[in-house]
Write an enzyme that holds these catalytic residues in place. Sequence first.
Site, PDB file in Angstrom:
ATOM      1  N   GLN A   1      -9.927  -3.918  -3.203  1.00  0.00           N
ATOM      2  CA  GLN A   1     -11.517  -3.184  -2.733  1.00  0.00           C
ATOM      3  C   GLN A   1     -12.417  -3.459  -4.134  1.00  0.00           C
ATOM      4  O   GLN A   1     -13.747  -3.829  -3.594  1.00  0.00           O
ATOM      5  CB  GLN A   1     -11.276  -1.571  -2.518  1.00  0.00           C
ATOM      6  CG  GLN A   1     -12.608  -1.069  -2.110  1.00  0.00           C
ATOM      7  CD  GLN A   1     -12.695  -1.702  -0.726  1.00  0.00           C
ATOM      8  OE1 GLN A   1     -12.013  -1.477   0.295  1.00  0.00           O
ATOM      9  NE2 GLN A   1     -14.140  -1.916  -0.592  1.00  0.00           N
TER      10      GLN A   1
ATOM     11  N   ARG B   1     -13.580  -8.685   1.645  1.00  0.00           N
ATOM     12  CA  ARG B   1     -11.904  -8.296   1.114  1.00  0.00           C
ATOM     13  C   ARG B   1     -11.090  -9.582   1.412  1.00  0.00           C
ATOM     14  O   ARG B   1     -10.259 -10.000   0.771  1.00  0.00           O
ATOM     15  CB  ARG B   1     -11.257  -7.157   2.061  1.00  0.00           C
ATOM     16  CG  ARG B   1     -12.162  -5.895   1.683  1.00  0.00           C
ATOM     17  CD  ARG B   1     -11.530  -5.378   0.466  1.00  0.00           C
ATOM     18  NE  ARG B   1     -10.099  -5.167   0.300  1.00  0.00           N
ATOM     19  CZ  ARG B   1      -9.426  -4.199   0.945  1.00  0.00           C
ATOM     20  NH1 ARG B   1      -9.946  -3.366   1.446  1.00  0.00           N
ATOM     21  NH2 ARG B   1      -8.123  -4.355   0.844  1.00  0.00           N
TER      22      ARG B   1
ATOM     23  N   CYS C   1     -16.226   1.768   0.810  1.00  0.00           N
ATOM     24  CA  CYS C   1     -15.052   1.116   1.029  1.00  0.00           C
ATOM     25  C   CYS C   1     -14.686   0.998   2.563  1.00  0.00           C
ATOM     26  O   CYS C   1     -14.057  -0.085   2.966  1.00  0.00           O
ATOM     27  CB  CYS C   1     -13.887   1.233   0.281  1.00  0.00           C
ATOM     28  SG  CYS C   1     -13.505   3.029   0.195  1.00  0.00           S
TER      29      CYS C   1
ATOM     30  N   ARG D   1       0.712  -1.216  -0.140  1.00  0.00           N
ATOM     31  CA  ARG D   1       0.051   0.037   0.002  1.00  0.00           C
ATOM     32  C   ARG D   1       1.045   1.169  -0.056  1.00  0.00           C
ATOM     33  O   ARG D   1       1.677   1.452   1.019  1.00  0.00           O
ATOM     34  CB  ARG D   1      -0.815  -0.026   1.304  1.00  0.00           C
ATOM     35  CG  ARG D   1      -1.536   1.459   1.500  1.00  0.00           C
ATOM     36  CD  ARG D   1      -2.635   1.323   2.348  1.00  0.00           C
ATOM     37  NE  ARG D   1      -3.782   0.776   1.820  1.00  0.00           N
ATOM     38  CZ  ARG D   1      -4.987   0.817   2.634  1.00  0.00           C
ATOM     39  NH1 ARG D   1      -5.066   1.230   3.708  1.00  0.00           N
ATOM     40  NH2 ARG D   1      -6.016   0.092   2.153  1.00  0.00           N
TER      41      ARG D   1
ATOM     42  N   HIS E   1      -7.330   0.810  -6.284  1.00  0.00           N
ATOM     43  CA  HIS E   1      -7.436   0.022  -5.094  1.00  0.00           C
ATOM     44  C   HIS E   1      -8.230  -1.304  -5.595  1.00  0.00           C
ATOM     45  O   HIS E   1      -9.375  -1.513  -5.361  1.00  0.00           O
ATOM     46  CB  HIS E   1      -8.350   0.802  -4.091  1.00  0.00           C
ATOM     47  CG  HIS E   1      -8.495   0.051  -2.682  1.00  0.00           C
ATOM     48  ND1 HIS E   1      -7.452  -0.833  -2.316  1.00  0.00           N
ATOM     49  CD2 HIS E   1      -8.977   0.558  -1.683  1.00  0.00           C
ATOM     50  CE1 HIS E   1      -7.661  -1.339  -1.141  1.00  0.00           C
ATOM     51  NE2 HIS E   1      -8.643  -0.395  -0.640  1.00  0.00           N
TER      52      HIS E   1
ATOM     53  N   ASP F   1     -17.196   7.179  -0.885  1.00  0.00           N
ATOM     54  CA  ASP F   1     -15.899   7.061  -0.350  1.00  0.00           C
ATOM     55  C   ASP F   1     -15.497   8.356   0.593  1.00  0.00           C
ATOM     56  O   ASP F   1     -16.198   9.416   0.100  1.00  0.00           O
ATOM     57  CB  ASP F   1     -14.768   6.652  -1.370  1.00  0.00           C
ATOM     58  CG  ASP F   1     -13.415   6.293  -0.708  1.00  0.00           C
ATOM     59  OD1 ASP F   1     -13.332   6.213   0.655  1.00  0.00           O
ATOM     60  OD2 ASP F   1     -12.421   6.239  -1.466  1.00  0.00           O
TER      61      ASP F   1
END
Length: 327
Positions: A132, A310, A282, A102, A129, A242
Amino acid sequence: MFGKDLISIADLTTQEVLEILHLAMRVKSDPDEYSDYLTGCTMAMIFEKPSLRTRVSFEAGMTQLGGHAIYLGPGDISLGKRESVPDIARTLDRMVDIIMARTFSHQSILTLAEYAEAPVINGLSDLLHPCQALADYLTVVEARDKMLSQTLDENVPAEELLERFKGLTLAFVGDGNNVAHSLMNGGAKLGVSVNVVCPEGYEPNPAIVAAANAAGRKTGAVMRVTHDVREGVGGAHVVYTDVWASMGQEKEAEERKKVFAPYQVNADLMALADKQALFLHCLPAHRGEEVTEEVIESDQSAVFDEAENRLHVQKSVILHLLTEELE
Ligand code: CP
Ligand code: NVA
């Protein structure tokens, strides 16, 4: 069949995306079946930014597959500062089987993948991402099954799985950010049209929109960018939002609160969407900013199923990248 890494859903074929979702469903319904697939395997998890879901789902996922994960936080390796990214990649390569990262810069993930022979998984960059979005589409197909009163069968053939997605519209309301980009990349492969509904100046990357539209021609998915909430959310089957300021944009947070206020996902906005529309986020969520308490706690919200997915989807990705014989 799969490439070495999972950097972007744009790099996958429709068949590969379906296979990831398909195995995720199997892993979810029978985790014990996969509990010794990765005995003796180690994952290095590089984090330049904070995380709850990504860290815990990858670490728990590796444990559940019989392997092990090592957390390398910003204070541990200081990517590119204490040591160059190519040197980190080649060192880790001598010790671990798979790397998850990340990062702020997307280029750091590309460089890790270039220099490591081990598979590299993108656990979020400023651009994308992908894990996700894969979890999100798994959540969408599960919710759709519930609506159609069909029991989700993890043995459903991949082509049939695709039929469940085709023709759906997802409205992403907020910043045209990393999550929006990966949802467009995924939608293009699955036949899900994505409307990004954002304030002026916060549009998604035009190159990603164009590439997703080009990929969507094969599945019937269309990517649209609009500033008009009514136009973007009207009739949507999924409403997604988000945070307004992503990690690394904290200094802009106050300014963004003003600009994004008309884009809050509240009951009035949800009323524009399909009556049975699903609400996704998310997480982490800022209640009272991008979403109201009422919407995130409503029956339409599946945010914790989404968070759980996830784990299953990433176990599937890891298995695809590390094992030859899966079933
Ligand atoms: N959604 C997500 O990636 O959460 P974390 O930032 O907590 O990992
Ligand atoms: N867009 C957000 C996603 C967090 C999971 C960020 O990058 O901070």
